[in-house]
Scaffold this motif. Structure first.
Motif, PDB file in Angstrom:
ATOM      1  N   ARG A 124     -12.531  -7.891 -20.088  1.00 32.68           N
ATOM      2  CA  ARG A 124     -12.035  -6.611 -20.039  1.00 32.68           C
ATOM      3  C   ARG A 124     -10.364  -6.833 -20.526  1.00 32.68           C
ATOM      4  NH1 ARG A 124     -12.700  -1.344 -17.867  1.00 32.68           N
ATOM      5  NH2 ARG A 124     -14.373  -2.230 -16.741  1.00 32.68           N
ATOM      6  N   ASP A 125      -9.895  -7.588 -19.832  1.00 31.66           N
ATOM      7  CA  ASP A 125      -8.250  -7.942 -19.947  1.00 31.66           C
ATOM      8  C   ASP A 125      -7.991  -8.627 -21.475  1.00 31.66           C
ATOM      9  OD1 ASP A 125      -5.507  -8.314 -19.474  1.00 31.66           O
ATOM     10  OD2 ASP A 125      -6.031 -10.458 -18.598  1.00 31.66           O
ATOM     11  N   ALA A 126      -9.106  -9.481 -21.537  1.00 30.19           N
ATOM     12  CA  ALA A 126      -8.825 -10.150 -23.147  1.00 30.19           C
ATOM     13  C   ALA A 126      -8.803  -9.115 -24.143  1.00 30.19           C
ATOM     14  CB  ALA A 126      -9.905 -11.099 -23.264  1.00 30.19           C
ATOM     15  N   TYR A 127      -9.465  -8.013 -24.166  1.00 35.56           N
ATOM     16  CA  TYR A 127      -9.409  -6.967 -25.162  1.00 35.56           C
ATOM     17  C   TYR A 127      -8.613  -5.827 -24.943  1.00 35.56           C
ATOM     18  CZ  TYR A 127     -12.628  -9.925 -27.954  1.00 35.56           C
ATOM     19  OH  TYR A 127     -13.128 -10.635 -28.867  1.00 35.56           O
ATOM     20  N   THR A 128      -8.492  -5.381 -24.049  1.00 32.85           N
ATOM     21  CA  THR A 128      -7.543  -4.390 -23.733  1.00 32.85           C
ATOM     22  C   THR A 128      -6.257  -4.495 -22.912  1.00 32.85           C
ATOM     23  OG1 THR A 128      -8.480  -3.874 -21.535  1.00 32.85           O
ATOM     24  CG2 THR A 128      -9.732  -3.105 -23.485  1.00 32.85           C
TER      25      THR A 128
END
Length: 387
Positions: free
Chosen positions: A124-128
């Motif tokens: 999640r963190d990688a893309y948002t």
């Protein structure tokens, strides 16, 4: 089969400006590594060894089923796939995958998807988390003769915080259980796909394995012209050469397994009882609208059209393969893009929106389209393989 120049390691070709020459034979290996990739050039001799290496003992699994996941390219559309996987976890129905493949942005998702739901927060963190918004920052423009508009460091900065020694060790542990993680790049010199066994690389451990692992992910996501290609050092008989690798989507926008394996007659028995899931990180249906007559708009629309045509062809191949072997196949793709947005938009709000779309579709049960049903596939298989 790839044809190499008629030269020998003892008399290497002259180096092009800015790089070492391409290896003159097909048996080049990354220094310190062996059995980490399958290329068409070595298919005939490597097929049986690859089959043994990719055979998966089910006795090690938590489930009787053999689940495969293929993740496509799609630039910023990868946020959709990331959201779909996280929502799938939240639904409580996401399986542990025996086999994960990734191309381009799908290659960036693949290691975290391979490791399972415990790594969803990182995904999640990688893309948002705003990490990608600087990818197209003008300050990252590369020198004129570098081979791309943007420096390779742009993708390196995106990948490095998430691909560390802890991730490599975790992948190595799962590889030892028989699970497989494969990533495709395009060898621009030979103009062919190169399939990398990322678990085999991780098993080597140490800084060299971490660097190669990152380099392959960067190469797989390096859209030609936009991002500079990745040069990978290889050697033959102690002589060093370089291969130029770019976006895996050029040669294979998505893949279920190495092409050589798909032609193997005994493969069907090894996959019996399996299920295949494909996440396409782009919109498959055409989006008719008036195209503005400027370079930026024409470039983006051309990129989108190329993706749609190439992915439809790749999906047709996947459907034929699965139907012929009795493998249920489900496909997920982005339903549509809001007006004025495109898959080269790495702004955080746009990627957050794509992530939420994938997540909500997984939670409300609308994510998947059945391309090959789990029952009645014998009729499809018999129609494709008449006696």
């Amino acid at each position: 089969m790839v044809k190499h120049p008629a030269s020998t390691p003892s008399s290497p070709p002259r180096s092009p400006r800015g790089r070492k020459p391409y290896p003159p034979a097909s048996n080049a290996a990354v220094k310190g590594f062996s059995d980490i990739r399958l290329c068409p050039a070595t298919a005939e001799t490597a097929l049986q060894a690859a089959a043994d290496r990719l055979s998966l003992p089910r006795s090690n699994w938590t489930s009787e089923r053999f689940d495969m996941l293929a993740l496509s390219g799609g630039a910023a559309g990868g946020a959709f796939g990331a959201g779909a996987l996280c929502g799938w976890s939240q639904s409580g129905t996401r399986p542990q995958f025996a086999f994960v493949t990734g191309v381009s942005t799908g290659a960036l998702i693949a290691p975290l998807a391979f490791l399972g739901r415990d790594w969803d927060d990182k995904l999640r963190d990688a893309y948002t988390g705003g990490h990608a918004r600087s990818l197209l920052d003008p300050r990252r423009l590369a020198p004129v003769l570098s081979g791309g508009l943007l420096r390779g460091e742009a993708l390196e900065a995106l990948i490095t915080p998430f691909v560390d020694h802890d991730l490599i060790k975790a992948i190595a542990r799962e590889h030892a259980r028989g699970r497989r993680l494969l990533v495709a790049t395009t060898d621009l010199d030979s103009q062919s796909a190169c399939i990398w066994d990322m678990g085999a690389i991780a098993t080597h451990g140490g800084d060299a394995a971490l660097k190669l692992f990152r380099d392959i992910l960067i190469a797989s996501a390096s859209l030609p012209v936009v991002f500079a290609p990745r040069l990978i050092d290889v050697e033959i008989d102690g002589q060093t050469y370089q291969e130029m690798h770019v976006d895996g989507g050029l040669a294979s926008p998505l893949f279920l397994m190495p092409e050589t394996m798909m032609r193997w007659q005994k493969l069907g028995r090894r996959l019996k009882g399996g299920r295949v899931h494909v996440i396409v990180n782009t919109v498959l249906d055409p989006a008719p609208r008036t195209t503005a007559p400027n370079m930026a708009t024409i470039t983006v629309r051309s990129f989108e059209a190329m993706l749609r045509f190439s992915y439809r062809q790749a999906l047709n191949t996947a459907v034929t393969f699965c139907a012929a072997r009795g493998l249920p196949l489900r496909i997920a793709s982005i339903p549509c893009l809001p007006e004025g947005t495109n898959l080269m938009n790495f702004d955080t709000p746009a990627m957050q929106s794509l992530f939420e779309t994938g997540q909500s579709m997984a939670l409300d049960g609308s994510l998947w389209t059945t391309a090959v049903p789990s029952q009645g596939f014998e009729r499809i298989r018999d129609a494709l393989n008449p006696r």
